[in-house]
Design a protein around this motif. Structure first.
Motif, PDB file in Angstrom:
ATOM      1  N   GLY A 128       0.826  -1.203   0.000  1.00 23.72           N
ATOM      2  CA  GLY A 128       0.000   0.000   0.000  1.00 23.72           C
ATOM      3  C   GLY A 128       0.857   1.249   0.000  1.00 23.72           C
ATOM      4  N   ALA A 129       0.299   2.345  -0.495  1.00 25.30           N
ATOM      5  CA  ALA A 129       1.045   3.600  -0.543  1.00 25.30           C
ATOM      6  C   ALA A 129       0.096   4.774  -0.404  1.00 25.30           C
ATOM      7  CB  ALA A 129       1.835   3.719  -1.841  1.00 25.30           C
ATOM      8  N   ALA A 130       0.639   5.880   0.060  1.00 25.00           N
ATOM      9  CA  ALA A 130      -0.134   7.111   0.173  1.00 25.00           C
ATOM     10  C   ALA A 130       0.805   8.296   0.058  1.00 25.00           C
ATOM     11  CB  ALA A 130      -0.871   7.166   1.509  1.00 25.00           C
ATOM     12  N   VAL A 131       0.272   9.412  -0.420  1.00 25.77           N
ATOM     13  CA  VAL A 131       1.000  10.682  -0.339  1.00 25.77           C
ATOM     14  C   VAL A 131       0.254  11.561   0.652  1.00 25.77           C
ATOM     15  CG1 VAL A 131       2.119  10.677  -2.584  1.00 25.77           C
ATOM     16  CG2 VAL A 131      -0.217  11.505  -2.396  1.00 25.77           C
ATOM     17  N   MET A 132       1.027  12.254   1.497  1.00 25.32           N
ATOM     18  CA  MET A 132       0.432  13.126   2.509  1.00 25.32           C
ATOM     19  C   MET A 132       1.147  14.467   2.507  1.00 25.32           C
ATOM     20  SD  MET A 132      -0.313  10.445   5.633  1.00 25.32           S
ATOM     21  CE  MET A 132      -0.995   8.821   5.246  1.00 25.32           C
ATOM     22  N   LYS A 178       3.839  22.539  -0.979  1.00 25.13           N
ATOM     23  CA  LYS A 178       5.254  22.855  -0.763  1.00 25.13           C
ATOM     24  C   LYS A 178       6.035  21.607  -0.364  1.00 25.13           C
ATOM     25  CE  LYS A 178       8.406  26.015   1.623  1.00 25.13           C
ATOM     26  NZ  LYS A 178       8.537  27.155   2.551  1.00 25.13           N
ATOM     27  N   TRP A 179       5.467  20.810   0.538  1.00 24.00           N
ATOM     28  CA  TRP A 179       6.125  19.576   0.970  1.00 24.00           C
ATOM     29  C   TRP A 179       5.098  18.450   1.013  1.00 24.00           C
ATOM     30  CZ3 TRP A 179      11.218  19.369   1.173  1.00 24.00           C
ATOM     31  CH2 TRP A 179      11.959  20.520   1.481  1.00 24.00           C
ATOM     32  N   MET A 180       5.504  17.266   0.598  1.00 27.80           N
ATOM     33  CA  MET A 180       4.677  16.082   0.791  1.00 27.80           C
ATOM     34  C   MET A 180       5.587  14.874   0.988  1.00 27.80           C
ATOM     35  SD  MET A 180       3.068  15.133  -2.946  1.00 27.80           S
ATOM     36  CE  MET A 180       4.014  14.188  -4.155  1.00 27.80           C
ATOM     37  N   VAL A 181       5.017  13.824   1.543  1.00 31.85           N
ATOM     38  CA  VAL A 181       5.763  12.584   1.726  1.00 31.85           C
ATOM     39  C   VAL A 181       5.029  11.451   1.016  1.00 31.85           C
ATOM     40  CG1 VAL A 181       6.817  13.266   3.913  1.00 31.85           C
ATOM     41  CG2 VAL A 181       4.629  12.049   3.925  1.00 31.85           C
ATOM     42  N   LEU A 182       5.782  10.495   0.540  1.00 34.54           N
ATOM     43  CA  LEU A 182       5.247   9.264  -0.027  1.00 34.54           C
ATOM     44  C   LEU A 182       5.571   8.137   0.945  1.00 34.54           C
ATOM     45  CD1 LEU A 182       4.115   7.407  -2.250  1.00 34.54           C
ATOM     46  CD2 LEU A 182       6.353   7.506  -3.356  1.00 34.54           C
ATOM     47  N   HIS A 209      -5.720   2.914  -3.652  1.00 36.91           N
ATOM     48  CA  HIS A 209      -6.625   1.813  -3.350  1.00 36.91           C
ATOM     49  C   HIS A 209      -6.512   0.669  -4.357  1.00 36.91           C
ATOM     50  CE1 HIS A 209      -8.494   3.786   0.017  1.00 36.91           C
ATOM     51  NE2 HIS A 209      -8.742   4.862  -0.710  1.00 36.91           N
ATOM     52  N   SER A 210      -5.461   0.711  -5.171  1.00 34.25           N
ATOM     53  CA  SER A 210      -5.174  -0.384  -6.102  1.00 34.25           C
ATOM     54  C   SER A 210      -3.698  -0.351  -6.420  1.00 34.25           C
ATOM     55  CB  SER A 210      -5.988  -0.233  -7.389  1.00 34.25           C
ATOM     56  OG  SER A 210      -5.541   0.887  -8.133  1.00 34.25           O
ATOM     57  N   GLU A 250       1.303   2.478  -8.202  1.00 27.94           N
ATOM     58  CA  GLU A 250       2.343   2.700  -9.205  1.00 27.94           C
ATOM     59  C   GLU A 250       2.326   4.138  -9.710  1.00 27.94           C
ATOM     60  OE1 GLU A 250       1.761  -0.271 -12.175  1.00 27.94           O
ATOM     61  OE2 GLU A 250       2.634  -1.885 -10.966  1.00 27.94           O
ATOM     62  N   GLN A 251       1.144   4.734  -9.801  1.00 24.70           N
ATOM     63  CA  GLN A 251       1.063   6.138 -10.213  1.00 24.70           C
ATOM     64  C   GLN A 251       1.740   7.051  -9.200  1.00 24.70           C
ATOM     65  OE1 GLN A 251      -3.085   7.028 -10.831  1.00 24.70           O
ATOM     66  NE2 GLN A 251      -3.095   6.283 -12.944  1.00 24.70           N
TER      67      GLN A 251
END
Length: 469
Positions: free
Chosen positions: A223-227, A280-284, A319-320, A325-326
């Motif tokens: 799983g992955a997310a950007v915040m 300005k800033w985000m994390v993966l 959610h997939s 991958e995107q």
């Protein structure tokens, strides 16, 4: 003193080796990805066996002719091209690319040095195992080069550098002697650790020809997310929160600045960005969970707790696998966008985690005093590795900064050293940073390195000019 490669010596090598082992070197063996160096060398050796490598190196040692090991050619510090030495012999391991053995119940794989990293990953997957080293160049880099440079990549936070993924090595020493160290043992305290001496030595102490590699169980789910985060300090606090919520299952934690997203929009518009307005800033954040642990639920908990603590401002959870991958395409293609823009100076540095936020603030301040420029700061926050790259101000030519390049690099490396960091986190020293290592390196360490080099390679034939200037 090294001797240049001569036509007579080339003929001698060709006669003593199997046919088609010695070839004229094409431009591909004389270039490196950034185009900063054009290497010397008229011929390349393409051995098929460790015995052939041994014969080649022994002959070069007797004749005092330099040997430049060549893997996938993807290194970014000039370690694979000779420049200020007599023309050497280039030694490519590309034909030694076999997966020799796989022991799935031991979580072990033995690969030859010329095996492409993606093929090693695929061989592990075939037996339902994971080889976790992952790099943007994994479709062309070779495992021998990964080991020679102690490559880092995307999963260091969870699995470690390449050094941590290796149990044993087969190496041809500068004399031509073969060290048969392809052990599958997890514990072996019989004397000096030659494996760790050779890993990261960048071909300056010998030629890695094969390796015993560690495999791991494949995560049941990914799983992955950007915040979106307010600043790097909040990002570090969010990392600690992620490690508490998903203990042992955080594979990667990447910091991304708005500048990288702007470069993607400008040069690679086909890359789908996660937010309409670049933050300005985000994390993966990337998770690999065991059976019964749902990454989406863990990421939702991380978002909710981060939001409540003021560490997160917005977010998007994949959610997939396609969505995951995107998200990763955003991070992985930033270097490509950087190359299209064209940096003035690129920096691959590491810092204590607690110093990262101060470094970013102070680094920008000090570079602003040198000139007007854009800074693209991104990297593997979880292991303290930042890419802190300087670009010309929008509308200005990179050539206008030629007289500032040295000052920019010195400014960044001075600050890194002041803060207890390293001027090379994952790309090695090569030739690009050899003078920097001599300037910033600990005197005791440098003396020991020179003593080891003199003992193992008294004729200095191995990758001359790399690591130790």
């Amino acid at each position: 003193m090294l001797n240049p490669l001569t036509s007579d010596f080339v003929t001698h090598l060709a006669e003593m080796l199997p046919s088609d082992t010695i070839r004229t070197a094409s431009p591909a063996y004389l270039e490196e990805p950034r185009g900063r160096y054009h290497g010397q060398g008229t011929h390349v050796a393409l051995p098929r066996t460790v015995e052939d490598v041994s014969s080649i190196v022994a002959a070069c040692n007797d004749a005092r002719i330099g040997v430049v090991p060549f893997g996938g050619g993807t290194g970014l510090v000039g370690g694979q091209v000779a420049i200020d030495t007599p023309p050497p012999l280039i030694l490519s391991l590309e034909r030694m690319n076999a997966i020799r053995e796989v022991y799935p119940y031991e979580n072990v794989l033995i690969a030859e040095a010329g095996a492409i990293l993606a093929n090693v990953q695929a061989a592990a997957e075939e037996v339902d195992r994971l080889f976790p080293l992952s790099l943007a160049s994994e479709g062309s880099c070779r495992i021998g080069g990964n080991l020679a440079t102690n490559a880092g990549g995307l999963n260091v936070l969870r699995y470690g550098n390449t050094r941590d993924l290796c149990l044993g090595l087969e190496v041809v020493l500068p004399s031509g002697q073969i060290w048969n160290g392809l052990t599958r043992l997890r514990k072996d305290n019989t004397g000096f650790d030659l494996r760790n001496l050779m890993i990261g030595s960048e071909g300056a102490l010998g030629v890695i020809t094969a390796a015993t590699l560690k495999l791991f169980p494949r995560p049941a789910e990914r799983g992955a997310a950007v915040m979106v985060v307010p600043d790097p300090t909040a990002a570090l606090k969010l990392l600690n929160l992620a490690q508490s919520i998903a203990a042992g299952e955080v594979s990667a934690f990447e910091l991304i600045h708005r500048t990288g997203l702007e470069f993607l929009s400008e040069k690679l518009p086909e890359v789908r960005l996660p937010f309409d307005d670049a933050p300005k800033w985000m994390v993966l954040v990337d998770l690999g969970t065991s059976a019964g642990r749902t990454p989406d639920a863990l990421l939702e908990t991380l978002f909710e707790e981060g939001l409540a603590a003021g560490l997160v401002m917005d977010g998007l959870i994949a959610h997939s696998n396609a969505q995951r991958e995107q998200l990763w395409a955003v991070r992985e293609r930033i270097p490509e966008a950087n190359k299209a823009i064209g940096s003035i100076v690129s920096h691959d540095v590491s810092l204590p985690l607690g110093s990262i936020a101060d470094f970013i603030t102070e680094g920008r301040k000090r570079l602003a005093a040198i000139g007007d420029m854009r800074i693209n700061c991104f990297g593997h926050l979880g292991d303290g590795n930042l890419h802190f790259n300087a670009f010309s101000a929008k509308g200005k030519s990179r050539d206008a900064y030629d007289d500032k390049r040295s000052a920019i690099q010195k400014c960044v490396h001075d600050l890194v050293t002041e803060m207890g960091g390293s001027i090379s986190a994952e790309h090695g020293i090569g030739r690009l940073k050899a003078a920097d290592l001599a300037h910033y390196g600990d005197a005791g360490k440098l003396a020991a390195m020179r003593a080891i080099k003199d003992a193992l390679d008294p004729n200095c034939i191995m990758n001359p000019g790399a690591v130790l200037a």
